[in-house]
Scaffold this active site. Structure first.
Site, short mmCIF file in Angstrom:
data_model
loop_
_atom_site.label_atom_id
_atom_site.label_comp_id
_atom_site.label_asym_id
_atom_site.label_seq_id
_atom_site.Cartn_x
_atom_site.Cartn_y
_atom_site.Cartn_z
N HIS A 143 -0.13 4.54 -1.75
CA HIS A 143 -1.66 4.25 -1.51
C HIS A 143 -2.59 5.23 -1.74
CE1 HIS A 143 -1.40 5.59 2.74
NE2 HIS A 143 -2.53 5.95 2.52
N GLU A 148 -3.75 -0.16 0.81
CA GLU A 148 -2.16 -0.26 1.29
C GLU A 148 -1.40 -1.17 0.12
OE1 GLU A 148 -1.47 1.80 3.34
OE2 GLU A 148 -2.35 1.52 5.46
#
Length: 267
Positions: A143, A148
């Site tokens: 990430h 994410e």
């Protein structure tokens, strides 16, 4: 994409700091035409900030006409909390250089209207035209900022729920108590990052090897945010030897030959 494979994290920091200073100086910023620099937090860029401070103290670069935009900030953590990204940037970088306070931009994680704050941030970036150079790091899952796994590659600045892996990784800053780590953060989006004129990622350590492999040799994939750099025409990854452990030997050899002059500059 450029890959600069160096020996260790100290060389990564020196090369990255030198490159940032070079870009600022070449730009010749002024009050009317500032250089716009994107910045990360976390453990990886700390040495680069230390090297930039040394360059500033040596008179080799000035940040007087540099405007900065940070990647992210926790939601609900007071700005003066020792682990807020406001505190991190002030203590590890800003208070040691000549940057003007009004030129520092960090998302406000304590606002009542997160959506409006994210919109304001995007609009302020547009006000300056674009970010000329965005430095970043990656998580062990690839990430960038708090984008994410499974984040849209077309995403913009927004609020994100942090994954358990990120909470565990960041708990080291909160006395290893995962319950103390904020569960949400405001973050630039992947598309926000890709809008930058140039992107430079720092990737160091064995634990980032899978992320580096996914970013360099893997396909563009929303599960590995780092892979989005393959879509950018001016992206650089600066890494150390431990981070290359999952790359093919021929990949490392290719970039080592291609970037021999850059590698020699810090050896």
């Amino acid at each position: 994409m450029r890959l600069i494979p160096l020996k260790n994290d100290q060389q990564v920091a020196k090369w990255a700091a030198s490159y940032i200073a070079q870009r600022i100086n070449q730009f010749k910023p002024s009050a009317e035409r500032p250089f716009v620099l994107g910045l990360p937090t976390g453990g990886t860029p700390l040495q680069t900030y230390q090297e930039l401070i040394k360059l500033y103290q040596a008179g080799e670069v000035s940040f007087k006409y540099v405007v900065t935009f940070n990647m992210d900030e926790y939601v609900g953590l007071a700005q003066d909390h020792p682990e807020s990204y406001h505190s991190f940037m002030h203590n590890n970088f800003f208070k040691h250089i000549d940057i003007q306070a009004q030129n520092i931009n960090i998302l406000d994680g304590n606002t009542d209207d997160h959506q409006q704050e994210c919109h304001r941030y995007e609009e302020k970036i547009k006000y300056y035209g674009k970010i000329h150079l965005f430095m970043g790091g990656v998580g062990i899952d690839g990430h960038i900022a708090f984008n994410e796994p499974a984040s849209s590659l077309g995403s913009r600045t927004r609020i994100k729920t942090l994954t358990e892996d990120t909470l565990i990784a960041n708990s080291r800053f909160f006395n290893n108590d995962i319950s103390q780590v904020p569960k949400y953060a405001l973050t630039i989006g992947v598309a926000t990052l890709l809008d930058a004129e140039e992107i430079m990622l720092l990737i160091t350590g064995y634990n980032k090897a899978l992320a580096l492999q996914a970013g360099v040799e893997g396909s563009v994939n929303h599960l590995w945010t780092v892979s989005a750099l393959q879509l950018h025409e001016r992206s650089i990854i600066v890494c150390d030897e431990p981070a290359t452990q999952e790359l093919k030997v021929k990949t490392v050899k290719y970039f080592t030959q291609l970037e021999a002059q850059e590698i020699a500059s810090v050896c």
